[in-house]
Design an enzyme around this catalytic site. Sequence first.
Site, PDB file in Angstrom:
ATOM      1  N   CYS A 197       0.861  -1.190   0.000  1.00 40.17           N
ATOM      2  CA  CYS A 197       0.000   0.000   0.000  1.00 40.17           C
ATOM      3  C   CYS A 197       0.899   1.243   0.000  1.00 40.17           C
ATOM      4  CB  CYS A 197      -0.880   0.041   1.241  1.00 40.17           C
ATOM      5  SG  CYS A 197      -1.831  -1.451   1.565  1.00 40.17           S
ATOM      6  N   HIS A 201       1.018   4.946  -1.825  1.00 36.57           N
ATOM      7  CA  HIS A 201       0.399   6.006  -1.037  1.00 36.57           C
ATOM      8  C   HIS A 201       1.320   6.649  -0.006  1.00 36.57           C
ATOM      9  CE1 HIS A 201      -3.350   5.065  -3.010  1.00 36.57           C
ATOM     10  NE2 HIS A 201      -3.171   3.792  -2.726  1.00 36.57           N
ATOM     11  N   ARG A 240     -12.351  -0.769  -1.952  1.00 38.20           N
ATOM     12  CA  ARG A 240     -11.069  -0.095  -2.197  1.00 38.20           C
ATOM     13  C   ARG A 240      -9.903  -1.037  -1.875  1.00 38.20           C
ATOM     14  NH1 ARG A 240      -8.721   3.151  -5.442  1.00 38.20           N
ATOM     15  NH2 ARG A 240      -7.837   1.103  -5.663  1.00 38.20           N
ATOM     16  N   CYS A 244      -7.317  -2.652  -4.623  1.00 35.51           N
ATOM     17  CA  CYS A 244      -5.873  -2.364  -4.535  1.00 35.51           C
ATOM     18  C   CYS A 244      -5.070  -3.658  -4.657  1.00 35.51           C
ATOM     19  CB  CYS A 244      -5.530  -1.680  -3.217  1.00 35.51           C
ATOM     20  SG  CYS A 244      -5.848   0.087  -3.228  1.00 35.51           S
TER      21      CYS A 244
END
Lengths: 283, 96
Positions: A197, A201, A240, A244
């Site tokens: 992740c 991000h 979400r 991802c």
Amino acid sequence: MTRFLHAILVLAALAFGIAPSAKAASSPDPAADARAFQKYYTEKFPKLKLEDFVNGPYAIDEDMRRQWQEIEQFPPYEFSLDRGKEMFAQPFANGKSYADCFANGGVGIRQNYPYFDENAGKVITLELALNQCREANGEPPLSYEKEEMAALTAYMAFTSRGKPFDIKIPDDPRALEAYENGKRYFYTRRGQLNFSCASCHVQNPGERLRAEMLAPALGILNAMPIYRSEWGGMGTISRRFTTCNSQVRGAPLAPQAEEYRDLEYFLSYVSNGLPISGPGARP
Amino acid sequence: MALAFLIAGAQSVFAAGSEADFKAAYAAAEAANREAGALRNQWTVTTSALAEAKRAAEMGNFDQAVAASKEAEALAKASISQATHEKEAWKALEIR
């Protein structure tokens, strides 16, 4: 051509893991994590105020921000919001309703989810709590990734708009463990593309992957659920997370699997103090 | 000349994957993917390769079925290796 080279550089950065500074691990300290997390982003984007991060890429890119402000005149999540309000008020077959399951009748409480339930010994997200409410009242659970769940959470988020995330980690080693599990999941690379992740991000917010601008992890859940133009509809936090995973060619876990709930716990905790802005709209 | 063709034909039969080869290769791939599942780190491409292997076997194309099974096994092993490596490596990305 320049754009192509830029994309190559971004992908190279992702592949080789250009990481923020890391020091030796010490004992878990969520409060210190949250401070470091917020400091990292505010230093990376010095022009942004802390509360701006809840607007994701719109906070970063001026052109996108102007488009978003236009979109917000007639927000694409509005139908979902109206539907959620109706669903929330609709009594179950037994005469009870969602309001009976939540503090303050379910109004203005989004900022307190997820929380660690010491009786159940696990993280309870808002999506999970909604389905627990349904099942306790003899109703079948909703899909965690489809429109109805998004509509309900959109309404509940809307009633909390502007309220700062207030996620607590009780003095219970299981709660701390759940938080740490979530943190580990966030930073762990997975899928054939070998992304975590954090690859997108943390390391590359503001950069583009194809046409998409990557959002900062700070405040990323404050806007949930979201209407995504890419999806052509609303999406929950569950959607979400599973998306991802798929995008990096990792097999998604079941929605609301322990790992995802713990991830939500971690991500929400480090965004403590930032206002709820959901439901949101994203490209 | 005819003998040469016969020999060549026989060699190609021996080189081709058989149903037994497919079953063995597929079982190995499935076992590796189960291990990746236990580590909560399966890859979508492994699942696709397994499905491709099964499709090819159903059509009697055991060469393709064996090749896809071997690819699936390699992918599953890579996902296991990733999960094992990441048990500690994730800490390098942490914001502190």
